[in-house]
Motif scaffolding. Structure first.
Motif, PDB file in Angstrom:
ATOM      1  N   VAL A 102     -16.155  58.993  32.159  1.00 41.61           N
ATOM      2  CA  VAL A 102     -14.763  58.733  31.788  1.00 41.61           C
ATOM      3  C   VAL A 102     -14.733  58.192  30.367  1.00 41.61           C
ATOM      4  O   VAL A 102     -15.415  57.206  30.063  1.00 41.61           O
ATOM      5  CB  VAL A 102     -14.105  57.726  32.748  1.00 41.61           C
ATOM      6  N   ILE A 103     -14.003  58.857  29.495  1.00 41.62           N
ATOM      7  CA  ILE A 103     -13.778  58.381  28.133  1.00 41.62           C
ATOM      8  C   ILE A 103     -12.273  58.280  27.951  1.00 41.62           C
ATOM      9  O   ILE A 103     -11.564  59.299  27.941  1.00 41.62           O
ATOM     10  CB  ILE A 103     -14.393  59.313  27.080  1.00 41.62           C
ATOM     11  N   ASN A 104     -11.793  57.055  27.862  1.00 43.67           N
ATOM     12  CA  ASN A 104     -10.353  56.788  27.776  1.00 43.67           C
ATOM     13  C   ASN A 104      -9.627  57.420  28.961  1.00 43.67           C
ATOM     14  O   ASN A 104      -9.884  57.048  30.091  1.00 43.67           O
ATOM     15  CB  ASN A 104      -9.807  57.256  26.424  1.00 43.67           C
ATOM     16  N   ASP A 105      -8.767  58.408  28.731  1.00 42.32           N
ATOM     17  CA  ASP A 105      -7.996  58.983  29.842  1.00 42.32           C
ATOM     18  C   ASP A 105      -8.503  60.360  30.260  1.00 42.32           C
ATOM     19  O   ASP A 105      -7.781  61.125  30.898  1.00 42.32           O
ATOM     20  CB  ASP A 105      -6.511  59.060  29.488  1.00 42.32           C
ATOM     21  N   THR A 106      -9.752  60.686  29.904  1.00 38.40           N
ATOM     22  CA  THR A 106     -10.321  61.999  30.233  1.00 38.40           C
ATOM     23  C   THR A 106     -11.523  61.846  31.158  1.00 38.40           C
ATOM     24  O   THR A 106     -12.418  61.046  30.882  1.00 38.40           O
ATOM     25  CB  THR A 106     -10.745  62.752  28.962  1.00 38.40           C
ATOM     26  N   LEU A 107     -11.520  62.598  32.242  1.00 35.59           N
ATOM     27  CA  LEU A 107     -12.650  62.645  33.164  1.00 35.59           C
ATOM     28  C   LEU A 107     -13.450  63.907  32.871  1.00 35.59           C
ATOM     29  O   LEU A 107     -12.906  65.015  32.878  1.00 35.59           O
ATOM     30  CB  LEU A 107     -12.158  62.665  34.620  1.00 35.59           C
ATOM     31  N   PHE A 108     -14.746  63.742  32.608  1.00 34.66           N
ATOM     32  CA  PHE A 108     -15.647  64.862  32.364  1.00 34.66           C
ATOM     33  C   PHE A 108     -16.527  65.068  33.597  1.00 34.66           C
ATOM     34  O   PHE A 108     -17.222  64.139  34.022  1.00 34.66           O
ATOM     35  CB  PHE A 108     -16.551  64.599  31.158  1.00 34.66           C
ATOM     36  N   HIS A 110     -18.916  68.489  35.620  1.00 34.43           N
ATOM     37  CA  HIS A 110     -19.442  69.831  35.346  1.00 34.43           C
ATOM     38  C   HIS A 110     -18.517  70.917  35.854  1.00 34.43           C
ATOM     39  O   HIS A 110     -18.195  71.865  35.133  1.00 34.43           O
ATOM     40  CB  HIS A 110     -20.821  69.985  35.995  1.00 34.43           C
ATOM     41  N   GLY A 111     -18.107  70.799  37.130  1.00 33.29           N
ATOM     42  CA  GLY A 111     -17.369  71.894  37.748  1.00 33.29           C
ATOM     43  C   GLY A 111     -15.895  71.644  37.963  1.00 33.29           C
ATOM     44  O   GLY A 111     -15.045  72.421  37.545  1.00 33.29           O
ATOM     45  N   GLY A 112     -15.561  70.543  38.637  1.00 31.28           N
ATOM     46  CA  GLY A 112     -14.167  70.264  38.941  1.00 31.28           C
ATOM     47  C   GLY A 112     -14.064  69.146  39.954  1.00 31.28           C
ATOM     48  O   GLY A 112     -15.068  68.683  40.511  1.00 31.28           O
ATOM     49  N   VAL A 113     -12.861  68.711  40.196  1.00 38.93           N
ATOM     50  CA  VAL A 113     -12.634  67.647  41.159  1.00 38.93           C
ATOM     51  C   VAL A 113     -11.378  67.976  41.951  1.00 38.93           C
ATOM     52  O   VAL A 113     -10.412  68.520  41.426  1.00 38.93           O
ATOM     53  CB  VAL A 113     -12.510  66.271  40.453  1.00 38.93           C
ATOM     54  N   ASP A 114     -11.427  67.684  43.249  1.00 40.03           N
ATOM     55  CA  ASP A 114     -10.279  67.903  44.112  1.00 40.03           C
ATOM     56  C   ASP A 114     -10.240  66.792  45.152  1.00 40.03           C
ATOM     57  O   ASP A 114     -11.032  65.839  45.090  1.00 40.03           O
ATOM     58  CB  ASP A 114     -10.316  69.288  44.759  1.00 40.03           C
ATOM     59  N   CYS A 115      -9.350  66.900  46.118  1.00 38.22           N
ATOM     60  CA  CYS A 115      -9.195  65.825  47.100  1.00 38.22           C
ATOM     61  C   CYS A 115     -10.441  65.638  47.965  1.00 38.22           C
ATOM     62  O   CYS A 115     -10.683  64.540  48.474  1.00 38.22           O
ATOM     63  CB  CYS A 115      -7.981  66.099  47.988  1.00 38.22           C
ATOM     64  N   ASP A 116     -11.235  66.678  48.136  1.00 38.00           N
ATOM     65  CA  ASP A 116     -12.453  66.556  48.936  1.00 38.00           C
ATOM     66  C   ASP A 116     -13.584  65.886  48.164  1.00 38.00           C
ATOM     67  O   ASP A 116     -14.353  65.104  48.723  1.00 38.00           O
ATOM     68  CB  ASP A 116     -12.923  67.939  49.418  1.00 38.00           C
ATOM     69  N   SER A 117     -13.695  66.178  46.882  1.00 36.24           N
ATOM     70  CA  SER A 117     -14.817  65.650  46.098  1.00 36.24           C
ATOM     71  C   SER A 117     -14.509  64.331  45.403  1.00 36.24           C
ATOM     72  O   SER A 117     -15.413  63.547  45.123  1.00 36.24           O
ATOM     73  CB  SER A 117     -15.251  66.679  45.047  1.00 36.24           C
ATOM     74  N   GLY A 233      -5.568  56.115  35.663  1.00 36.37           N
ATOM     75  CA  GLY A 233      -5.579  56.232  34.210  1.00 36.37           C
ATOM     76  C   GLY A 233      -6.097  57.541  33.660  1.00 36.37           C
ATOM     77  O   GLY A 233      -6.304  57.677  32.456  1.00 36.37           O
ATOM     78  N   ILE A 234      -6.305  58.557  34.522  1.00 40.07           N
ATOM     79  CA  ILE A 234      -6.834  59.851  34.081  1.00 40.07           C
ATOM     80  C   ILE A 234      -5.693  60.845  33.894  1.00 40.07           C
ATOM     81  O   ILE A 234      -4.921  61.106  34.820  1.00 40.07           O
ATOM     82  CB  ILE A 234      -7.857  60.406  35.092  1.00 40.07           C
ATOM     83  N   ARG A 235      -5.594  61.382  32.695  1.00 39.22           N
ATOM     84  CA  ARG A 235      -4.570  62.376  32.387  1.00 39.22           C
ATOM     85  C   ARG A 235      -5.148  63.780  32.215  1.00 39.22           C
ATOM     86  O   ARG A 235      -4.404  64.756  32.103  1.00 39.22           O
ATOM     87  CB  ARG A 235      -3.878  61.999  31.075  1.00 39.22           C
ATOM     88  N   ARG A 236      -6.460  63.859  32.178  1.00 40.13           N
ATOM     89  CA  ARG A 236      -7.081  65.141  31.815  1.00 40.13           C
ATOM     90  C   ARG A 236      -8.445  65.258  32.491  1.00 40.13           C
ATOM     91  O   ARG A 236      -9.207  64.296  32.533  1.00 40.13           O
ATOM     92  CB  ARG A 236      -7.243  65.210  30.304  1.00 40.13           C
ATOM     93  N   VAL A 237      -8.759  66.437  33.004  1.00 40.89           N
ATOM     94  CA  VAL A 237     -10.092  66.745  33.521  1.00 40.89           C
ATOM     95  C   VAL A 237     -10.651  67.863  32.656  1.00 40.89           C
ATOM     96  O   VAL A 237     -10.011  68.913  32.491  1.00 40.89           O
ATOM     97  CB  VAL A 237     -10.062  67.172  34.998  1.00 40.89           C
ATOM     98  N   ASP A 258       2.406  61.823  37.696  1.00 45.89           N
ATOM     99  CA  ASP A 258       3.629  61.019  37.636  1.00 45.89           C
ATOM    100  C   ASP A 258       4.739  61.730  36.874  1.00 45.89           C
ATOM    101  O   ASP A 258       5.757  61.123  36.537  1.00 45.89           O
ATOM    102  CB  ASP A 258       3.334  59.658  36.986  1.00 45.89           C
ATOM    103  N   GLY A 259       4.544  63.021  36.581  1.00 45.07           N
ATOM    104  CA  GLY A 259       5.576  63.776  35.891  1.00 45.07           C
ATOM    105  C   GLY A 259       5.583  63.598  34.389  1.00 45.07           C
ATOM    106  O   GLY A 259       6.483  64.090  33.709  1.00 45.07           O
ATOM    107  N   ARG A 260       4.568  62.922  33.847  1.00 38.51           N
ATOM    108  CA  ARG A 260       4.540  62.668  32.398  1.00 38.51           C
ATOM    109  C   ARG A 260       3.368  63.377  31.714  1.00 38.51           C
ATOM    110  O   ARG A 260       3.038  63.065  30.580  1.00 38.51           O
ATOM    111  CB  ARG A 260       4.473  61.165  32.138  1.00 38.51           C
ATOM    112  N   GLY A 261       2.746  64.309  32.409  1.00 36.10           N
ATOM    113  CA  GLY A 261       1.694  65.098  31.788  1.00 36.10           C
ATOM    114  C   GLY A 261       0.338  64.919  32.423  1.00 36.10           C
ATOM    115  O   GLY A 261      -0.177  63.807  32.544  1.00 36.10           O
ATOM    116  N   PHE A 262      -0.241  66.029  32.856  1.00 39.19           N
ATOM    117  CA  PHE A 262      -1.597  66.079  33.412  1.00 39.19           C
ATOM    118  C   PHE A 262      -2.134  67.455  33.106  1.00 39.19           C
ATOM    119  O   PHE A 262      -1.405  68.452  33.179  1.00 39.19           O
ATOM    120  CB  PHE A 262      -1.582  65.829  34.920  1.00 39.19           C
ATOM    121  N   GLU A 263      -3.434  67.537  32.762  1.00 37.91           N
ATOM    122  CA  GLU A 263      -3.981  68.841  32.409  1.00 37.91           C
ATOM    123  C   GLU A 263      -5.434  68.990  32.812  1.00 37.91           C
ATOM    124  O   GLU A 263      -6.171  68.003  32.961  1.00 37.91           O
ATOM    125  CB  GLU A 263      -3.826  69.098  30.906  1.00 37.91           C
TER     126      GLU A 263
END
Length: 364
Positions: A102-108, A110-117, A233-237, A258-263
């Motif tokens: 995690v760097i600021n509001d970005t989660l790095f 390799h593949g992806g994240v969902d409700c299961d992982s 605090g994560i806005r971006r993956v 929250d309706g204010r931007g996620f990507e």
């Protein structure tokens, strides 16, 4: 991570290739290739039939030659063997690598994240095998920071165990097996951020396919997952892993979280060319995340593989800021088609045109 298998499998061939049902059995591979059972033959079989990289053996040979080193079959095998031993390039990479950051509001990841992982922690006893029950052992952490810290600590433990048994002969088990298993969607019942992926066949998969194929693809537009990430605090993956074609696959929305931007930005442009010898051509991509004072913004630039056409654009800030308007409002959204699937707006070209693509189900 998958290269960790070389430690044991260059010495003992694995019989259960559960993740690739079309893989040739080792004995069939030997007969087809007119090879004897040697370390070279095992490596070729591992690369071609179980790791999905049929050209890698010859690519390594070319690399050795370009460095002025011997490049016979045994030299190629030796180079792989040395790479997974302490001090080798694969080993040193894994010692320093992290499963999540995690760097600021970005989660790095390799593949992806969902409700299961998201927040799931694999046990150190996880086995590299297909789990048919759907109830693989493990636990969920309560918050993002704890999860990221514990996930990386898990990886470090497994890498240490792997390196301590560099010959893979200390027991019948595979050294570092739990980490090897974690990079498998089947072994984790879809709970791995390493093997997860939002893209299938170079494009975001349909929502229906996401729901029906937990072992294949993650739902990029899952509202519940986005809501939890934004609350931490994560806005971006930002991910790689699965090739997404000639330009990044981007999902930007104000309808999740929250309706204010996620990507979500998938920026793996391997295999972007169908004609270039290296399967990439002139394609390149750069993603820069900038702090804009109370929000962050992704700036993306690159080139398509065939005609050297450049693209350059900025996404809206996350969270959105009325004071910052230097962004493209269309990239990362879908455009309805007259017929058939909608178009994804993938990039804005420097000439003012847009690069779009679409998929039917999972086919581009």
């Amino acid at each position: 991570i998958s290269k960790m298998r070389l430690t044991s499998e260059l010495r003992r061939v694995r019989s259960d290739i559960f993740w690739r049902k079309d893989a040739l059995d080792y004995q069939d591979f030997l007969r087809k290739s007119a090879l004897r059972d040697t370390r070279v033959a095992r490596l070729k079989w591992l690369l071609e039939e179980t790791l999905g990289c049929p050209d890698t053996f010859e690519h390594r040979r070319q690399e050795l030659r370009s460095l002025g080193n011997p490049a016979e079959d045994t030299d190629v095998a030796d180079s792989f063997d040395l790479a997974v031993r302490p001090g080798g390039v694969y080993a040193e990479y894994l010692v320093r690598a992290q499963l999540a950051a995690v760097i600021n509001d970005t989660l790095f990841v390799h593949g992806g994240v969902d409700c299961d992982s998201l927040f799931w922690m694999p046990p150190d006893s996880l086995l590299f095998q297909a789990d048919e029950t759907g109830e693989v052992d493990g636990r969920y952490c309560k918050d993002l920071t704890t999860w990221v810290d514990e996930l990386n600590a898990f990886a470090s433990r497994q890498v240490r165990r792997w390196l301590q048994d560099e010959d893979g002969l200390c027991s019948d088990s595979v050294p570092g097996e739990a980490l090897i298993a974690y990079q498998s969607r089947l072994a984790t019942c879809g709970r791995s951020v390493v093997a997860a992926g939002y893209v299938q066949s170079m494009n975001f998969a349909s929502r229906c396919f996401c729901r029906e194929s937990v072992t294949l693809v993650s739902d990029y537009s899952c509202r519940d997952c986005a809501r939890v990430l934004v609350s931490h605090g994560i806005r971006r993956v930002l991910v790689g892993h699965r090739p997404c074609g000639a330009a990044p696959a981007i999902f930007h929305s104000n309808r999740v979280g929250d309706g204010r931007g996620f990507e979500i930005i998938c920026a793996d442009t391997n295999y972007s060319s169908t004609t270039a010898a290296d399967r990439r051509g002139a394609c390149w991509v750069e993603v820069i995340i900038a702090d804009r004072g109370g929000c962050s913004q992704a700036a993306i630039a690159g080139s398509l593989p065939h005609d050297d056409s450049n693209f350059e654009f900025k996404l809206p800030c996350c969270p959105e800021s009325a004071a910052i308007q230097d962004f493209d409002p269309f990239v990362g959204t879908q455009v309805p088609a007259v017929s058939g699937p909608s178009w994804w707006v993938r990039a804005k070209m420097v000439n003012g045109l847009y690069y779009l693509c679409r998929s039917a189900g999972v086919e581009l």
